[in-house]
Design an enzyme around this catalytic site. Structure first.
Site, mmCIF file in Angstrom:
data_model
loop_
_atom_site.group_PDB
_atom_site.id
_atom_site.type_symbol
_atom_site.label_atom_id
_atom_site.label_comp_id
_atom_site.label_asym_id
_atom_site.label_seq_id
_atom_site.Cartn_x
_atom_site.Cartn_y
_atom_site.Cartn_z
ATOM 1 N N GLU A 1 -18.150 -70.971 -30.392
ATOM 2 C CA GLU A 1 -18.772 -70.953 -29.069
ATOM 3 C C GLU A 1 -17.670 -71.154 -28.044
ATOM 4 O O GLU A 1 -17.024 -72.200 -28.011
ATOM 5 C CB GLU A 1 -19.812 -72.071 -28.939
ATOM 6 N N ASP B 1 -19.019 -75.534 -32.305
ATOM 7 C CA ASP B 1 -19.487 -75.849 -30.959
ATOM 8 C C ASP B 1 -18.306 -75.972 -29.985
ATOM 9 O O ASP B 1 -17.293 -76.595 -30.331
ATOM 10 C CB ASP B 1 -20.241 -77.190 -31.027
ATOM 11 N N HIS C 1 -30.424 -72.052 -27.667
ATOM 12 C CA HIS C 1 -31.100 -73.285 -27.276
ATOM 13 C C HIS C 1 -30.601 -73.843 -25.944
ATOM 14 O O HIS C 1 -31.091 -74.877 -25.503
ATOM 15 C CB HIS C 1 -30.882 -74.314 -28.382
ATOM 16 N N ASP C 2 -29.612 -73.207 -25.330
ATOM 17 C CA ASP C 2 -29.109 -73.653 -24.025
ATOM 18 C C ASP C 2 -29.526 -72.702 -22.901
ATOM 19 O O ASP C 2 -29.199 -72.945 -21.737
ATOM 20 C CB ASP C 2 -27.570 -73.698 -24.014
ATOM 21 N N ASP D 1 -23.721 -75.918 -37.972
ATOM 22 C CA ASP D 1 -23.181 -76.087 -36.623
ATOM 23 C C ASP D 1 -22.240 -77.295 -36.627
ATOM 24 O O ASP D 1 -22.670 -78.426 -36.855
ATOM 25 C CB ASP D 1 -24.367 -76.317 -35.670
#
Ligand code: TEU
Ligand code: CA
Length: 548
Positions: free
Chosen positions: A248, A197, A322-323, A96
């Site tokens: 993302e 990200d 995870h969000d 990431d």
């Protein structure tokens, strides 16, 4: 070579995955220890959220040093061991890369604050307005102004996220070189996949007040975004044809995604977009209680499916990360039909056109955290908004109700391995509470049960490999306007797949619009599901029908 269209990615939030040394924090060795579990599930890639040196204000999305591993997670040797052990099992690692911003603890930012012009130019410093206000009225995604005042310069720096996450200045070619070097360093360690990200926020446009919004229109899919991605590709990962990438894309448009993830390989392999996960928001406002709009959910997913396919562009498919809150709590149900609804949701997403991502614990049907006190929350965004909501006049109990639905901590509770203390995650005190339902919802239990949610995910992952129609087929939405049914057809070289789902806990009858002659049921979530022209679908019933 691994074909990413036949692959599934398993996402790990290292801090909450498995702790091997009893400090309450998951670690890299914990991932190595659980590789056989991931292999059993059938995933091809593991995406790990950042484990680089970081003050952990945003759990590692505030990177202090891109070249070293945070000692809380382990050492470079641990990483190399993980990499070797994964390779032995045919699993690849996806790293990431957080390049929109660094941590304020990063050497670069520290030098900037010390007045070093070279490094000041790595970030975005601006003078305030004449009236003493920040340069623009943009809001941070974590609440409050996106600008922080620095007295020694009488200037502000931009932080689209937390104040401890200053945005990098991508218009500076030296910054672009730095990030290329980071990617090349990890390529040198054999890494074959990267997630970038919030990468569509890196190119800032005009610094102007946003009269109608929070500023996002000035920096989302910004003026040089395609140029910068193409350059990063050409100068780093694009040099190795085996590498796959996912960007993302925050609040993006489909038109931009046609280009980000187009089959020509100039930018990225695929994209995450989030519009389908805002159907229980009020516009872009997440901190409200709004029932999920099923019509909108279908429309968005279908539009992205057909739109991206028409342009030969590739989606990442997901409900969870995870969000996001846990999908079974969000669109399914935690009670009587927990198992049926979790399986139905899995089928809906896995049979679409794209690459599926499974977030740790999703394959077990893990549920939202159920926290009742602010002291249980760890997420900077949740903690900020708990205060902001009350500043806006909401009662404490209403603020809690919103957090319980929308907090990112819902998905960050530790992985539930066993029914033992702390879900078998740690022998110490976990950094965030384990969900008490680990007693019944856990990996050990589900591996033992033939009809578990785990085994349903396992089948879906294998089906994508076995059936070309799932990986490569065209998609046609069925009954777009139906208020309860989520159904679609996939077709590829004479193969047809029908995916039929009752999205709710009420029975329904459906006159199937396709002629079912010759179809067989290859997957369902009831032991006795049948393919009949007039279908009586039980609560959350889900069928996958196939004909060759
Ligand atoms: O997320 C970007 C992002 O847009 C979300 O954080 C979103 O703004 C948030 O959920 C608000 O509802 C990425 C990471 O996935 C996230 O964990 C990081 O906190 C963020 O970037 C900053 O790096
Ligand atoms: Ca640990």
């Amino acid at each position: 070579m691994t074909d990413f269209r036949k692959s599934t990615v398993y996402q790990i939030y290292p801090k909450s995955f498995y702790d091997t040394n009893g400090d309450g924090l998951g670690d890299l060795r914990g991932i190595t220890r659980k590789l056989d579990y991931i292999k059993e599930l059938g995933a091809d890639y593991i995406w790990m959220t950042p484990f680089f040196v970081s003050p952990q204000n945003d759990n590692g999305y505030d990177v202090e040093d891109y070249y070293n591993i945070d000692p809380r997670y382990g050492t470079m040797e641990d990483f190399e061991e993980l990499s070797r052990e994964a390779e032995k099992r045919g699993i690849r690692l996806m790293l990431d890369m957080v390049f929109n911003h660094t941590s304020s603890h990063s050497q670069w930012f520290q030098k900037a604050l010390a007045g070093d012009e070279k490094y000041k130019n790595y970030y975005i410093f601006k003078k305030g307005k004449e009236n003493g206000e920040p340069p623009t009225n943009w809001e941070s995604k974590f609440g409050g102004s996106a600008w922080e005042y620095v007295p020694q310069f009488d200037e502000y720096y931009l932080h689209l996220f937390d104040v401890s996450q200053p945005d990098l200045n991508w218009d500076n070619p030296e910054v672009r070189k730095e990030v290329q070097n980071v990617v090349k360093f990890w390529m040198g360690k054999g890494v074959k996949a990267f997630r970038f990200d919030v990468v569509n926020l890196i190119s800032k446009g005009e610094f102007r007040d946003d009269e109608t919004g929070d500023g996002r229109k000035f920096y989302t899919d910004g003026p040089n975004i395609h140029k910068y991605l193409q350059e990063l590709n050409a100068e780093s990962f694009g040099q190795d044809a085996e590498i796959i990438t996912v960007g993302e894309m925050s609040s993006t448009t489909m038109e931009n995604c046609f280009q980000y993830a187009s089959g020509d390989g100039k930018e990225l392999s695929m994209v995450f977009s989030f519009h389908h996960l805002k159907v229980d928001f009020m516009g872009n406002e997440k901190w409200v209680l709004v029932p999920a709009d099923f019509g909108k959910l279908k429309q968005i997913l279908f539009d992205w499916q057909t739109g991206m396919a028409e342009h030969n562009a590739w989606n990442a498919l997901f409900w969870c990360n995870h969000d996001q809150p846990r999908v079974v709590s969000r669109f399914g149900e935690e009670g009587k039909y927990w198992k049926e609804s979790a399986k139905m949701l899995a089928t809906v997403i896995h049979c679409l056109r794209g690459t599926p991502y499974v977030y740790q614990g999703e394959e077990l049907g893990m549920t939202n955290a159920g926290f009742t006190d602010i002291s249980q929350y760890r997420d900077v965004e949740s903690i900020n908004h708990f205060r902001i909501l009350q500043d806006k006049g909401l009662s404490e109990s209403d603020a809690y109700r919103i957090l319980q639905i929308h907090s990112r901590d819902n998905s960050r509770t530790p992985m539930q391995w066993t029914g033992e203390e702390n879900g078998g995650f740690t022998t110490g005190t976990p950094w965030i509470s384990v969900n008490p339902n680990a007693e019944t919802i856990n990996a050990e239990e589900e591996l033992a049960q033939e009809d578990s949610i785990f085994h349903h995910y396992q089948k879906l992952i294998q089906m994508r490999k076995d059936y070309d129609v799932i990986a490569y087929g065209d998609i046609t939405p069925l009954e777009r306007k139906h208020p309860q049914l989520f159904a679609y057809k996939r077709e590829y070289q004479g193969e047809t797949l029908l995916v039929i789902n009752n999205f709710y806990g009420r029975e329904m009858t459906w006159e199937c619009t396709e002629n079912l002659k010759g179809f067989t049921c290859i997957l369902s979530n009831y032991p006795d599901s049948k393919a009949e022209q007039t279908m009586k679908l039980r609560p959350y019933e889900s069928l996958v029908l196939y004909r060759k």
